[in-house]
Design a protein around this motif. Structure first.
Motif, mmCIF file in Angstrom:
data_model
loop_
_atom_site.group_PDB
_atom_site.id
_atom_site.type_symbol
_atom_site.label_atom_id
_atom_site.label_comp_id
_atom_site.label_asym_id
_atom_site.label_seq_id
_atom_site.Cartn_x
_atom_site.Cartn_y
_atom_site.Cartn_z
ATOM 1 N N ALA A 72 -4.812 -6.044 -1.295
ATOM 2 C CA ALA A 72 -5.839 -5.844 -0.261
ATOM 3 C C ALA A 72 -5.277 -5.081 0.929
ATOM 4 N N VAL A 73 -4.034 -5.356 1.291
ATOM 5 C CA VAL A 73 -3.394 -4.649 2.407
ATOM 6 C C VAL A 73 -3.166 -3.185 2.030
ATOM 7 N N ALA A 74 -2.760 -2.951 0.780
ATOM 8 C CA ALA A 74 -2.556 -1.571 0.324
ATOM 9 C C ALA A 74 -3.863 -0.783 0.361
ATOM 10 N N ALA A 75 -4.945 -1.457 0.011
ATOM 11 C CA ALA A 75 -6.251 -0.781 -0.031
ATOM 12 C C ALA A 75 -6.744 -0.402 1.359
ATOM 13 N N ARG A 76 -6.419 -1.275 2.338
ATOM 14 C CA ARG A 76 -6.968 -1.013 3.674
ATOM 15 C C ARG A 76 -6.047 -1.596 4.745
ATOM 16 N N HIS A 77 -5.400 -0.726 5.499
ATOM 17 C CA HIS A 77 -4.576 -1.171 6.623
ATOM 18 C C HIS A 77 -4.500 -0.060 7.660
ATOM 19 N N THR A 78 -4.229 -0.453 8.886
ATOM 20 C CA THR A 78 -4.068 0.514 9.966
ATOM 21 C C THR A 78 -2.589 0.888 10.097
ATOM 22 N N LYS A 79 -2.310 1.920 10.860
ATOM 23 C CA LYS A 79 -0.919 2.307 11.104
ATOM 24 C C LYS A 79 -0.173 1.178 11.808
ATOM 25 N N GLU A 80 -0.869 0.505 12.723
ATOM 26 C CA GLU A 80 -0.244 -0.587 13.459
ATOM 27 C C GLU A 80 0.099 -1.748 12.530
ATOM 28 N N GLU A 81 -0.780 -2.027 11.580
ATOM 29 C CA GLU A 81 -0.511 -3.119 10.641
ATOM 30 C C GLU A 81 0.664 -2.793 9.724
ATOM 31 N N LEU A 82 0.722 -1.542 9.265
ATOM 32 C CA LEU A 82 1.853 -1.129 8.438
ATOM 33 C C LEU A 82 3.153 -1.218 9.241
ATOM 34 N N SER A 83 3.079 -0.833 10.512
ATOM 35 C CA SER A 83 4.262 -0.907 11.373
ATOM 36 C C SER A 83 4.742 -2.338 11.541
ATOM 37 N N ARG A 84 3.802 -3.285 11.608
ATOM 38 C CA ARG A 84 4.179 -4.701 11.715
ATOM 39 C C ARG A 84 5.001 -5.140 10.505
ATOM 40 N N ILE A 85 4.535 -4.767 9.324
ATOM 41 C CA ILE A 85 5.241 -5.151 8.099
ATOM 42 C C ILE A 85 6.612 -4.475 8.041
ATOM 43 N N VAL A 143 2.027 -10.241 5.649
ATOM 44 C CA VAL A 143 1.178 -9.597 4.634
ATOM 45 C C VAL A 143 -0.088 -10.432 4.411
ATOM 46 N N MET A 144 0.065 -11.746 4.323
ATOM 47 C CA MET A 144 -1.096 -12.624 4.135
ATOM 48 C C MET A 144 -2.111 -12.445 5.260
ATOM 49 N N GLU A 145 -1.623 -12.484 6.495
ATOM 50 C CA GLU A 145 -2.523 -12.414 7.649
ATOM 51 C C GLU A 145 -3.264 -11.081 7.705
ATOM 52 N N ILE A 146 -2.544 -9.996 7.402
ATOM 53 C CA ILE A 146 -3.165 -8.671 7.463
ATOM 54 C C ILE A 146 -4.191 -8.486 6.346
ATOM 55 N N SER A 147 -4.020 -9.205 5.246
ATOM 56 C CA SER A 147 -4.942 -9.058 4.112
ATOM 57 C C SER A 147 -6.381 -9.410 4.471
ATOM 58 N N GLY A 148 -6.548 -10.335 5.418
ATOM 59 C CA GLY A 148 -7.897 -10.754 5.801
ATOM 60 C C GLY A 148 -8.538 -11.748 4.859
ATOM 61 N N ASN A 149 -7.805 -12.140 3.796
ATOM 62 C CA ASN A 149 -8.335 -13.128 2.848
ATOM 63 C C ASN A 149 -7.934 -14.511 3.343
#
Length: 227
Positions: A104-117, A145-151
């Motif tokens: 889910a994170v791979a499908a949809r994430h912002t630059k800021e979220e990727l930077s966090r990981i 990763v869990m938190e950014i997934s939104g699930n």
């Protein structure tokens, strides 16, 4: 007393389909009033461990009906399972849920979220020789990763399982050569797949990492004596 009854059921001392002893004997055994026994029985019923049927007594339910996310049940399962099968099952479930969240994170994430990981992964690289700090940052990586997934449902279930597993020395298992390097490499492959928006790749890399890392550190189950 409730936890003692949970352990009796989970360890099979009172087997699935078996009957819980009547209030009187239980009251005498534990040295408590029948009121306390009734309250404990009610809690067991809420946990899905027993079924109270008129005329048939209090029967232990099938393990598939137990609330496995209940802390007392999960703890009893982990601490009393010499075969480690419950940790094997936990790893499969955790791997499946985290795989879906990584996808889910791979499908949809912002630059800021990727930077966090990426920032967490960089932190792991910096403290690679500090065992405790490295393990803590490893947990942070998975939680991020869990938190950014939104699930939220998958996140909630996985965190409950993961946190309880981490409390068990059995889950930490055995040290092995190249542990830091292999963990970093596998986390890096997860991040690379996420950055490429490769959903299938992120799912595969996360699942493979969780399952393989458990098998690398898994203690051998004790062998039963031959007849």
């Amino acid at each position: 007393m409730t936890n003692e009854l949970v352990e009796l059921i989970v360890t099979g001392q009172i087997p699935e389909g078996g009957l819980l002893p009547p209030e009187g004997p239980l009251s005498e055994h534990f040295g408590v009033s029948r009121t306390v026994i009734r309250e404990s029985v009610k809690r067991l019923e809420e946990k899905g461990l027993i079924v109270v049927t008129q005329g048939r007594g209090t029967q232990v339910a099938r393990s598939g009906s137990w609330n496995m996310l209940d802390l007392s049940i999960l703890s009893a399962l982990i601490e009393n399972d010499d075969s480690l099968s419950i940790l094997d099952e936990l790893t499969i479930v955790r791997g499946s849920l985290e795989s879906a969240m990584a996808g889910a994170v791979a499908a949809r994430h912002t630059k800021e979220e990727l930077s966090r990981i990426e920032h967490v992964l960089d932190g792991m690289r910096e403290m690679r020789q500090e065992s405790d700090a490295f393990r803590q940052e490893d947990v942070v990586f998975h939680f991020t990763v869990m938190e950014i997934s939104g699930n939220r449902l998958a996140e909630n279930i996985t965190k409950r399982l993961y946190r309880r597993a981490l409390e068990s020395n059995r889950y930490h298992g055995l040290g092995y050569e190249g542990a830091f390097e292999s963990t970093l490499e596998e986390h890096g492959r997860v991040v690379d797949a996420i950055a490429r928006h490769d959903v299938a790749g992120a799912e595969r890399e996360m699942r493979d990492h969780i399952v393989k890392s458990w098998h690398r550190r898994r203690p051998a189950a004790p062998q039963e004596d031959a007849p």
